[in-house]
Structure formats: C-alpha cells, structure tokens
Design an enzyme around this catalytic site. Structure first.
Site, PDB file in Angstrom:
ATOM      1  N   GLY A  42      66.545 -45.421  -1.020  1.00  0.00           N
ATOM      2  CA  GLY A  42      66.220 -46.431  -0.075  1.00  0.00           C
ATOM      3  C   GLY A  42      67.647 -46.074   1.348  1.00  0.00           C
ATOM      4  O   GLY A  42      67.958 -46.406   2.226  1.00  0.00           O
ATOM      5  N   CYS A  43      69.057 -45.884   0.357  1.00  0.00           N
ATOM      6  CA  CYS A  43      69.927 -45.973   1.122  1.00  0.00           C
ATOM      7  C   CYS A  43      70.496 -45.260   1.488  1.00  0.00           C
ATOM      8  O   CYS A  43      71.418 -44.658   2.640  1.00  0.00           O
ATOM      9  CB  CYS A  43      71.054 -46.003  -0.175  1.00  0.00           C
TER      10      CYS A  43
END
Length: 153
Positions: A42-43
C-alpha cells in the site's frame, strides 16, 4: 486533534538526506502524507501515485512530503528502488505523528498496537491546514488530493 483551519505544528523533520528542517522552512503549499512503512504494497502504491502526479503538483506550486518512522537510509533505498519523485522524512521519535494526530492505536488479527494512520494533510501558503484525509484508501487518493491542491492555488 488537528482540524482544518488550524495552524500546522512547527515540528522538526529529519529529511531523507539526514538534514533537519523545521516545518516552517518547508515550501508551501504542501501535501504532507503519513504512511506506515517503506516498501510495503500500500505504501509503495501511494508513493508511486504521488510520483506519477508530481509534475502536476509542481505546476500547481505544491510540494509533496511523505512521513513514516523508517530511517533516512531506508527512505533513500525505497526512493531509489521505485524512482520516487517525492520527498520523504523520518519521524523516529513519533513527535511529528503525535503533533498531526496520526500516531494511533491499531488492531490486526485481534492484536492492539500503536502505528501510523495513513492520513494526508494539505497545507496552504499561510501554513494552515486546508484539508485533511484520514484513514486513506490508496486507490484514487493522489488524484483527489491533486484536485484539492489545484483548487487551493
């Protein structure tokens, strides 16, 4: 808790090159986004999305800065691995996350722990918080922030 319209806290940030900067020294308007950890799915997706739109943010005169607890060295590796075009800063002592209200209790598989809430703050030229996005879902987020940033300038 920081709210829209509040003055952004003048915290000290450690940039990915190891230098220390006061928040007041950073270029504004500014997108300040908090994320849990370098090089996680996600990051990485979020950083790549902001990188893809970095030119559009620059045309609007808006800087982008991502903040996590990862070290400067880890930020440098992360940025190089994915050719990121956004600045990254380290919050080793949680002071920046505390000031912006993103150091929160989280839960995973019934286990409680403290961590960084994925959140984004759009800071205006005057140093005030223009917009806040909390509990961010990555898909489409950078585009939404860009629209708000363009409307701000």
């Amino acid at each position: 808790m920081l709210n829209e319209g509040d003055q952004a806290p003048n915290v000290t940030l450690q940039m990915s090159d190891g230098s220390m900067k006061q928040f007041a020294e950073l270029v504004k308007p500014l997108v300040l986004y908090f994320y849990p950890k370098d090089d996680t799915p996600g990051c990485t997706t979020e950083a790549q999305a902001f990188t893809t739109l970095a030119g559009d943010f620059a045309k609007a005169g808006v800087g982008i800065l991502g903040v996590s607890k990862d070290t400067s060295a880890k930020h440098q590796k992360f940025a190089a691995k994915y050719d990121l075009k956004v600045d990254l800063a380290t919050d080793a002592d949680d002071s920046v996350c505390e000031a912006f209200g993103t150091w929160v209790e989280k839960s995973l598989y019934g286990r409680q722990y403290m961590g960084i809430e994925r959140a984004t703050f759009l800071i205006g030229k005057d140093g005030r918080v223009a917009r806040i996005w909390r509990k961010v879902k990555v898909k489409g987020h950078a585009e939404e922030v860009l629209k708000a940033a363009q409307a701000l300038t």
